[in-house]
Design a protein around this motif. Structure first.
Motif, PDB file in Angstrom:
ATOM      1  N   UNK A   1     -21.984   6.629   3.850  1.00 60.18           N
ATOM      2  CA  UNK A   1     -20.955   5.716   4.356  1.00 60.18           C
ATOM      3  C   UNK A   1     -21.469   4.878   5.515  1.00 60.18           C
ATOM      4  N   UNK A   2     -22.386   5.426   6.291  1.00 63.40           N
ATOM      5  CA  UNK A   2     -22.958   4.681   7.414  1.00 63.40           C
ATOM      6  C   UNK A   2     -23.696   3.440   6.907  1.00 63.40           C
ATOM      7  N   UNK A   3     -24.385   3.582   5.784  1.00 61.11           N
ATOM      8  CA  UNK A   3     -25.033   2.418   5.185  1.00 61.11           C
ATOM      9  C   UNK A   3     -24.023   1.415   4.654  1.00 61.11           C
ATOM     10  N   UNK A   4     -22.930   1.911   4.076  1.00 57.76           N
ATOM     11  CA  UNK A   4     -21.877   1.023   3.585  1.00 57.76           C
ATOM     12  C   UNK A   4     -21.292   0.203   4.729  1.00 57.76           C
ATOM     13  N   UNK A   5     -21.160   0.794   5.906  1.00 57.80           N
ATOM     14  CA  UNK A   5     -20.647   0.063   7.066  1.00 57.80           C
ATOM     15  C   UNK A   5     -21.496  -1.175   7.334  1.00 57.80           C
ATOM     16  N   UNK A   6     -22.817  -1.015   7.294  1.00 61.47           N
ATOM     17  CA  UNK A   6     -23.718  -2.144   7.571  1.00 61.47           C
ATOM     18  C   UNK A   6     -23.515  -3.275   6.568  1.00 61.47           C
TER      19      UNK A   6
ATOM     20  N   UNK B   1     -20.370  -8.019   2.463  1.00 64.65           N
ATOM     21  CA  UNK B   1     -20.886  -7.709   1.124  1.00 64.65           C
ATOM     22  C   UNK B   1     -20.490  -6.283   0.755  1.00 64.65           C
ATOM     23  N   UNK B   2     -20.953  -5.808  -0.385  1.00 68.59           N
ATOM     24  CA  UNK B   2     -20.593  -4.485  -0.871  1.00 68.59           C
ATOM     25  C   UNK B   2     -21.769  -3.899  -1.653  1.00 68.59           C
TER      26      UNK B   2
ATOM     27  N   UNK C   1     -26.657 -10.352  15.394  1.00 68.59           N
ATOM     28  CA  UNK C   1     -26.796 -11.248  14.242  1.00 68.59           C
ATOM     29  C   UNK C   1     -26.000 -10.747  13.047  1.00 68.59           C
ATOM     30  N   UNK C   2     -25.938  -9.429  12.857  1.00 67.73           N
ATOM     31  CA  UNK C   2     -25.143  -8.865  11.764  1.00 67.73           C
ATOM     32  C   UNK C   2     -23.676  -9.255  11.921  1.00 67.73           C
ATOM     33  N   UNK C   3     -23.135  -9.089  13.115  1.00 65.75           N
ATOM     34  CA  UNK C   3     -21.734  -9.446  13.339  1.00 65.75           C
ATOM     35  C   UNK C   3     -21.526 -10.958  13.212  1.00 65.75           C
ATOM     36  N   UNK C   4     -22.525 -11.736  13.638  1.00 69.74           N
ATOM     37  CA  UNK C   4     -22.400 -13.189  13.537  1.00 69.74           C
ATOM     38  C   UNK C   4     -22.352 -13.629  12.080  1.00 69.74           C
ATOM     39  N   UNK C   5     -23.219 -13.052  11.244  1.00 71.52           N
ATOM     40  CA  UNK C   5     -23.219 -13.390   9.819  1.00 71.52           C
ATOM     41  C   UNK C   5     -21.915 -12.955   9.177  1.00 71.52           C
ATOM     42  N   UNK C   6     -21.415 -11.789   9.549  1.00 70.42           N
ATOM     43  CA  UNK C   6     -20.148 -11.328   8.999  1.00 70.42           C
ATOM     44  C   UNK C   6     -18.975 -12.168   9.436  1.00 70.42           C
ATOM     45  N   UNK C   7     -19.061 -12.739  10.634  1.00 69.90           N
ATOM     46  CA  UNK C   7     -17.978 -13.588  11.119  1.00 69.90           C
ATOM     47  C   UNK C   7     -17.963 -14.949  10.456  1.00 69.90           C
TER      48      UNK C   7
ATOM     49  N   UNK D   1     -29.702  -5.323   5.799  1.00 74.14           N
ATOM     50  CA  UNK D   1     -28.550  -4.427   5.613  1.00 74.14           C
ATOM     51  C   UNK D   1     -28.595  -3.767   4.234  1.00 74.14           C
ATOM     52  N   UNK D   2     -29.086  -4.493   3.232  1.00 76.87           N
ATOM     53  CA  UNK D   2     -29.217  -3.864   1.917  1.00 76.87           C
ATOM     54  C   UNK D   2     -30.254  -2.743   1.953  1.00 76.87           C
TER      55      UNK D   2
END
Length: 415
Positions: A83-88, A94-95, A282-288, A307-308
């Protein structure tokens, strides 16, 4: 009546933040203000855990017994790591639907290399984890170069890697692991000595205070709002007392399993990476906003690939932990409700399906909710069908809470 301007809202939020950081009264007022504006944080999950505990304890007095809680935590570790990887992946919008198959394939590869090929355990572990990392890299390349939706890529991976898992296991379909191997011992019998568990708790609380103090010092150096020493001290003391009680209670039985400690350590490392590094920002920026992140100079493709890779790598690690827990790799490894529980744990724990919001602790809180439901229903001798229905209902409820929170945050200028 005129609506407040964006400038007015921003000024009110800044004033509220200043009050919150100065003293305990401001902290409580600021927390209540965030809740009213829809910024609920981990509150719904904690409330859900409390409700679950009260209901199942009233129906079966063994639910909150030290022995059951020890087993609950051990059962949470493997899927929690996945689940920790799914969070990323969810943080970038993405999923990954193949984490169950990847975990099963990693377990099969490890068992084949370790038992059938006679590789040293360390090399077998590294090989199995490398398989997971390679799968994540392939996902990233297909997603970035061809624009195939992650839903489709990983759905194909779910089927393809399940077939590859069956091929690796061979006609027998099951490879048993030696009970005296380190991985099996780690998953079943290794517990933290009581004295060391208390030392780790004190170290964790002290580490939290030091990290907050260093962050506050850095923010003051940059002339930004920072927590007061009083607020940091109270938070560290509350954390210390809560952890000491939890560890003391678990030590009434077998104590805290090293496998769960390993899971928590991964959560802390991931939390640091997401909150204190440029990669995490950067992860949060891309998600935003992908376009805004690209215009800001962020290498969006690299973030997607990373993240993948992390998600598939953690899926492989979770598969190894699950294999150690049952001392075998079989055709059922990674199948069943592994995908459901891993994705549901990330979402129930507070990670948004819309991207840009969530934390590493979502995996920890979410898997505790799911495993608590499963443990309670088992104690009541109820069928697994009911567990699926209850978990599905909780998942839908979590998404509804997230959607309503997003709407409320937008209305209050916190979106």
């Amino acid at each position: 009546m005129n609506e407040p301007s964006a400038t007015t809202i921003a000024r009110e939020l800044e004033d509220q933040t200043v009050r919150e950081q100065q003293d305990l009264r401001g902290l409580l007022a600021g927390t209540w203000g965030r809740i009213r504006s829809g910024d609920l944080g981990a509150l719904p999950v904690l409330a859900g855990l409390l409700i679950i505990a009260v209901i199942f304890q009233s129906l079966n007095s063994n639910f909150l017994s030290p022995a059951n809680l020890v087993n609950l935590l051990l059962q949470s570790a493997a899927v929690g790591v996945i689940a920790l990887g799914i969070v990323c992946v969810l943080l970038v919008g993405q999923i990954d639907l193949s984490v169950g198959s990847v975990s099963g394939l990693a377990a099969a590869c490890f068992a084949t290399l370790f038992v059938k090929q006679g590789w040293p355990l360390v090399f077998a572990v590294v090989g199995a984890v490398a398989v997971g990392a390679a799968i994540g890299w392939v996902y990233g390349q297909v997603f970035n170069r061809f624009g195939v939706p992650s839903f489709v890529i990983t759905l194909g991976g779910l089927l393809g890697f399940l077939g590859l898992q069956l091929f690796v296991l061979g006609p027998s379909g099951t490879i048993n692991l030696p009970y005296d191997s380190w991985l099996v011992q780690f998953g079943q019998l290794d517990f933290v000595p009581a004295w060391l568990s208390y030392v780790l708790v004190v170290a964790a609380s002290g580490g939290y205070f030091v990290s907050q103090w260093l962050l506050a010092r850095e923010r003051r150096r940059r002339r930004l709002i920072a927590k007061s020493v009083q607020v940091m001290t109270v938070q560290a003391v509350v954390l210390l007392v809560a952890l000491l009680f939890a560890v003391w209670y678990l030590n009434q039985s077998r104590g805290v399993g090293w496998m769960f400690v390993f899971f928590v350590a991964l959560v802390l490392v991931m939390n640091y990476a997401l909150t204190r590094t440029s990669w995490g920002r950067h992860v949060f920026a891309v998600g935003g906003s992908v376009e805004a992140a690209r215009r800001a100079g962020i290498n969006v493709r690299r973030i997607y690939t990373s993240v993948f890779v992390i998600c598939s790598t953690l899926a492989a690690v979770g598969g190894l932990l699950a294999a150690g827990r049952i001392a075998a790799a079989s055709q059922s490894s990674g199948t069943g409700d592994v995908n459901l529980n891993a994705i549901a744990a990330a979402v129930i724990g507070g990670t948004s399906l819309f991207g840009g919001r969530g934390s590493a602790f979502s995996a920890l809180l979410g898997i505790l909710v799911i495993q608590s439901i499963s443990s309670g229903l088992i104690l009541l001798n109820l069928s697994s069908s009911l567990r699926f229905m209850v978990t599905g209902a909780v998942l839908v409820l979590a998404v509804m809470v997230d959607s309503l929170s997003r709407r409320s945050r937008t209305e209050h200028g916190r979106g």
